[in-house]
Design a protein around this motif. Structure first.
Motif, PDB file in Angstrom:
ATOM      1  N   THR A  58     -16.313  18.498  11.759  1.00 48.70           N
ATOM      2  CA  THR A  58     -17.208  17.334  11.673  1.00 48.70           C
ATOM      3  C   THR A  58     -16.841  16.302  10.624  1.00 48.70           C
ATOM      4  N   LEU A  59     -15.801  16.547   9.815  1.00 48.35           N
ATOM      5  CA  LEU A  59     -15.387  15.497   8.887  1.00 48.35           C
ATOM      6  C   LEU A  59     -14.609  14.444   9.660  1.00 48.35           C
ATOM      7  N   THR A  60     -14.729  13.218   9.240  1.00 47.04           N
ATOM      8  CA  THR A  60     -13.979  12.154   9.894  1.00 47.04           C
ATOM      9  C   THR A  60     -12.699  11.916   9.117  1.00 47.04           C
ATOM     10  N   ASP A  61     -11.594  12.130   9.736  1.00 42.05           N
ATOM     11  CA  ASP A  61     -10.338  11.855   9.039  1.00 42.05           C
ATOM     12  C   ASP A  61      -9.542  10.852   9.847  1.00 42.05           C
ATOM     13  N   LEU A  62      -8.349  10.606   9.360  1.00 44.03           N
ATOM     14  CA  LEU A  62      -7.499   9.581   9.952  1.00 44.03           C
ATOM     15  C   LEU A  62      -7.236   9.815  11.439  1.00 44.03           C
ATOM     16  N   THR A  63      -6.830  11.022  11.768  1.00 42.25           N
ATOM     17  CA  THR A  63      -6.485  11.308  13.159  1.00 42.25           C
ATOM     18  C   THR A  63      -7.701  11.143  14.070  1.00 42.25           C
ATOM     19  N   TYR A  64      -8.854  11.619  13.559  1.00 41.36           N
ATOM     20  CA  TYR A  64     -10.084  11.549  14.326  1.00 41.36           C
ATOM     21  C   TYR A  64     -10.438  10.106  14.640  1.00 41.36           C
TER      22      TYR A  64
ATOM     23  N   LEU B 255       1.100   7.525  12.806  1.00 42.09           N
ATOM     24  CA  LEU B 255       2.319   8.080  12.207  1.00 42.09           C
ATOM     25  C   LEU B 255       2.715   7.270  10.978  1.00 42.09           C
ATOM     26  N   ILE B 256       2.684   5.944  11.153  1.00 44.65           N
ATOM     27  CA  ILE B 256       3.104   5.077  10.049  1.00 44.65           C
ATOM     28  C   ILE B 256       2.176   5.237   8.861  1.00 44.65           C
ATOM     29  N   VAL B 257       0.865   5.304   9.136  1.00 41.55           N
ATOM     30  CA  VAL B 257      -0.093   5.420   8.037  1.00 41.55           C
ATOM     31  C   VAL B 257       0.097   6.745   7.286  1.00 41.55           C
ATOM     32  N   TYR B 258       0.285   7.825   8.044  1.00 40.68           N
ATOM     33  CA  TYR B 258       0.543   9.114   7.381  1.00 40.68           C
ATOM     34  C   TYR B 258       1.769   9.023   6.484  1.00 40.68           C
ATOM     35  N   PHE B 259       2.788   8.362   7.019  1.00 42.15           N
ATOM     36  CA  PHE B 259       4.019   8.263   6.252  1.00 42.15           C
ATOM     37  C   PHE B 259       3.805   7.451   4.982  1.00 42.15           C
ATOM     38  N   ILE B 260       3.012   6.370   5.115  1.00 38.38           N
ATOM     39  CA  ILE B 260       2.762   5.532   3.944  1.00 38.38           C
ATOM     40  C   ILE B 260       1.970   6.300   2.887  1.00 38.38           C
ATOM     41  N   ILE B 261       1.009   7.116   3.351  1.00 37.52           N
ATOM     42  CA  ILE B 261       0.261   7.916   2.375  1.00 37.52           C
ATOM     43  C   ILE B 261       1.176   8.942   1.734  1.00 37.52           C
ATOM     44  N   ALA B 262       2.116   9.472   2.503  1.00 36.25           N
ATOM     45  CA  ALA B 262       3.007  10.510   1.985  1.00 36.25           C
ATOM     46  C   ALA B 262       4.037   9.945   1.029  1.00 36.25           C
ATOM     47  N   LEU B 263       4.336   8.651   1.182  1.00 36.35           N
ATOM     48  CA  LEU B 263       5.398   8.062   0.359  1.00 36.35           C
ATOM     49  C   LEU B 263       5.229   8.298  -1.144  1.00 36.35           C
TER      50      LEU B 263
END
Lengths: 188, 274
Positions: free
Chosen positions: A133-139, A160-168
Motif C-alpha cells: 500500500t505504499l506509493t512508490d515510483l514504480t507504482y 528507468l531513467i529516474v531510477y538511474f538518476i536517483i542511483a547516480l
C-alpha cells in the motif's frame, strides 16, 4: 548498521553469537523479500506488532539487505591478512582495539564496492513496497500507464531513467569513498 | 676473586644465566597435524641476554618464539615469563588455562618483529609507531609522538614520518616495524627471520639497526636468523635447533669455530660454501 553487526557476529569468537547471526543471514537471504515484506506488514500484527506501511518497508528492506551486507562485511574482515592480527597481538592490543584500529579500517575499504552494490540494489528493491500500500515510483508509473495504454513506452523509459538518476549519487559516493580509502594502500 | 666453584651445566656456564631467567621453556612439545615440530625443548633466557636461534627450516625455531608471543600454544610443557606461567594463571594455587586478561598482562613484557613486517598499511609511519603506545600503554599523544620520533630517527627514518608503508622499501618497512616494537619497551624482543623477506642489498641496513639496538639496550633478544655472521656478532649465545630439539648450544665462538655435533657441522658448511 545491521550489516556490520551481523557481519561482526559471523566472525565472533563466541560460537553462540556466530550461530545466531548465521541463522539470521541464511533466513533472510534464503527467503523472498516480497514475502518478508508481506509477513512484516500483514502477519506481524497477529502477534500484536503493528507497523505503518512505511515502517514495515524499512524493517523488511533493512533486515533483508542487512543480511546480504553482513556477508560483505564478513568476507572483508576475513580478507585482512593474518599478519595484521598477529602484529596487533604483539603490540598487546585488546580484541576490541584490534578490530577498531587495525582490522575494520582496512576491511571497510574492501566493503565499499559491495556496499555500493547493495545500496543500489536497495534503491531498486523499494519498487516492491507498493504491494503493501505504499506509493512508490514504480507504482506511480503503473497508474499513469493504466490511465492511457499509449503511455506504456514513455512511462517505463522515464522510470528507468529516474531510477538511474536517483542511483547516480550512490554510484558516485561509492566511487569517491573507494578513492579516499585507497590512500596508503595503493600507491596514489 | 673467590667465586665459589660451580658445576658446569648449561644453566651456569654462561655468566648471564646465573640471573633469574626472564623467560624459560620446560619440556615444550608441539605437533601440527602429524608433524612433531618441537620434541621437548628446554631453554632459559636471562634478562638482557641476546640469543640467536639457528637451524634448518622446519626445525621449530619460529615456533619457539611465536609461543612466547602467545601466537601459538604449546601442546605440553611450561613456558614462564619472569617466573610466571605464560599459558596458565594461578587460581587458588592451582593452574588454570590463561584467559585473555592474563595473556595481556604477560604480553606487556614481550615484543616481536615479523618476517613480513606486518605494518598497518592504512596508517602513516608515525601512526604505526604511536598507535599502540597511545591506546595500549595509555601515553599522551605528545609523549607517544616524542618517543616515536626519537625511535624513528634512531632507525634512520626521521624524514618518513608522514609516508605510508606502501611508499617504503622492504628494509625501511622492517626498520619501522622494529621501531614500532621497541617503543613499547618490552623486556624480551623477538625477531622472526626479519631479513628473510628482503632483497639482499637491503639486509645490511636492517641488521645494522638491530646490532646498534642490541648494544645499547638491556632488553633480552631472541633472534631467529639465517644470517650466520649476524648471529656471531650480536648473540651472547647461539642455539642450534635440529628436528625439534636443541642439538647444540654455546657462545658464538664455540658454535661457529668448534662445532661438536656432526649435524651442526653439516649445517654450517652449507652456509660457509654458499
Amino acid at each position: 548498521m545491521i550489516a556490520i553487526i551481523a557481519g561482526l557476529g559471523r566472525v565472533s569468537k563466541f560460537t553462540f553469537i556466530r550461530k545466531v547471526s548465521a541463522v539470521y543471514v541464511e533466513l533472510f537471504r534464503g527467503t523472498s523479500l516480497l514475502v518478508q515484506l508481506f509477513w512484516v506488514f500483514f502477519a506481524l500484527p497477529a502477534f500484536g506488532i503493528q507497523f505503518t506501511a512505511f515502517l514495515a518497508s524499512v524493517v523488511a528492506l533493512g533486515l533483508n539487505y542487512g543480511a546480504y551486507g553482513s556477508e560483505v562485511v564478513r568476507s572483508a574482515i576475513l580478507a585482512i591478512p593474518k599478519g595484521q592480527t598477529e602484529a596487533s597481538i604483539a603490540l598487546n592490543m585488546t580484541n576490541f582495539q584490534r578490530m577498531r584500529l587495525v582490522i575494520l579500517p582496512q576491511a571497510f575499504r574492501m566493503m565499499l564496492p559491495g556496499f555500493g552494490n547493495i545500496s543500489i540494489e536497495l534503491l531498486k528493491g523499494t519498487s516492491l513496497v507498493s504491494l503493501i500500500t505504499l506509493t512508490d515510483l514504480t507504482y506511480k508509473g503503473l497508474i499513469l500507464q493504466n490511465a492511457n495504454i499509449s503511455y506504456t513506452m514513455p512511462v517505463f523509459t522515464t522510470l528507468l531513467i529516474v531510477y538511474f538518476i536517483i542511483a547516480l549519487p550512490l554510484i558516485f559516493t561509492a566511487k569517491k569513498l573507494e578513492k579516499r580509502y585507497a590512500k596508503g594502500v595503493a600507491n596514489v | 676473586m673467590s667465586i665459589p666453584e660451580r658445576k658446569l651445566t648449561t644453566s651456569n656456564i654462561y655468566p648471564m644465566k646465573s640471573k633469574k631467567p626472564i623467560a624459560s621453556y620446560e619440556n615444550i612439545k608441539k605437533t601440527y597435524g602429524d608433524a612433531e615440530v618441537l620434541k621437548g625443548v628446554d631453554l632459559n633466557i636471562a634478562p638482557g641476554e641476546k640469543v640467536a636461534l639457528i637451524g634448518p627450516s622446519g626445525s621449530g625455531k619460529t615456533t619457539i618464539i611465536r609461543m612466547l608471543m602467545t601466537l601459538e600454544q604449546p601442546d605440553s610443557g611450561m613456558i614462564k615469563v619472569e617466573g610466571k606461567p605464560l599459558w596458565y594463571k594461578e587460581v587458588n594455587g592451582k593452574l588454570a588455562p590463561a584467559d585473555e586478561k592474563h595473556l595481556r598482562e604477560m604480553r606487556k613484557n614481550i615484543g616481536m618483529v615479523f618476517q613480513h613486517f606486518n605494518l598497518f598499511p592504512h596508517m602513516t609511519i608515525l601512526r604505526n609507531v604511536t598507535e599502540a603506545p597511545v591506546h595500549v600503554l595509555g601515553l599522551s599523544k605528545e609523549e607517544a609522538h616524542r618517543r616515536a620520533v626519537d625511535m624513528l630517527e634512531k632507525v634512520g627514518l626521521g624524514d618518513k614520518l608522514d609516508a605510508y608503508p606502501s611508499q617504503l622499501s622492504g628494509g625501511q618497512k622492517q626498520r619501522v616495524a622494529i621501531a614500532r616494537a621497541v617503543v613499547m619497551q618490552p623486556k624480551v624482543m623477538l625477531f622472526d627471520e626479519v631479513t628473510s623477506a628482503l632483497d639482499p642489498e637491503l639486509v645490511g641496513e636492517v641488521l645494522q639497526v638491530i646490532k646498534d639496538l642490541a648494544k645499547e639496550t638491556d632488553m633480552a633478544m631472541i633472534l631467529v636468523t639465517h644470517e650466520m655472521d649476524f648471529a656471531r656478532d650480536v648473540a651472547d649465545r647461539v642455539i642450534f635447533l635440529h628436528d625439534g630439539k636443541i642439538e647444540e648450544e654455546g657462545t658464538p665462538k664455540e658454535i661457529f669455530e668448534n662445532p661438536k655435533s656432526e649435524r651442526l657441522r653439516t649445517f654450517l658448511s652449507r652456509f660457509l660454501k654458499g
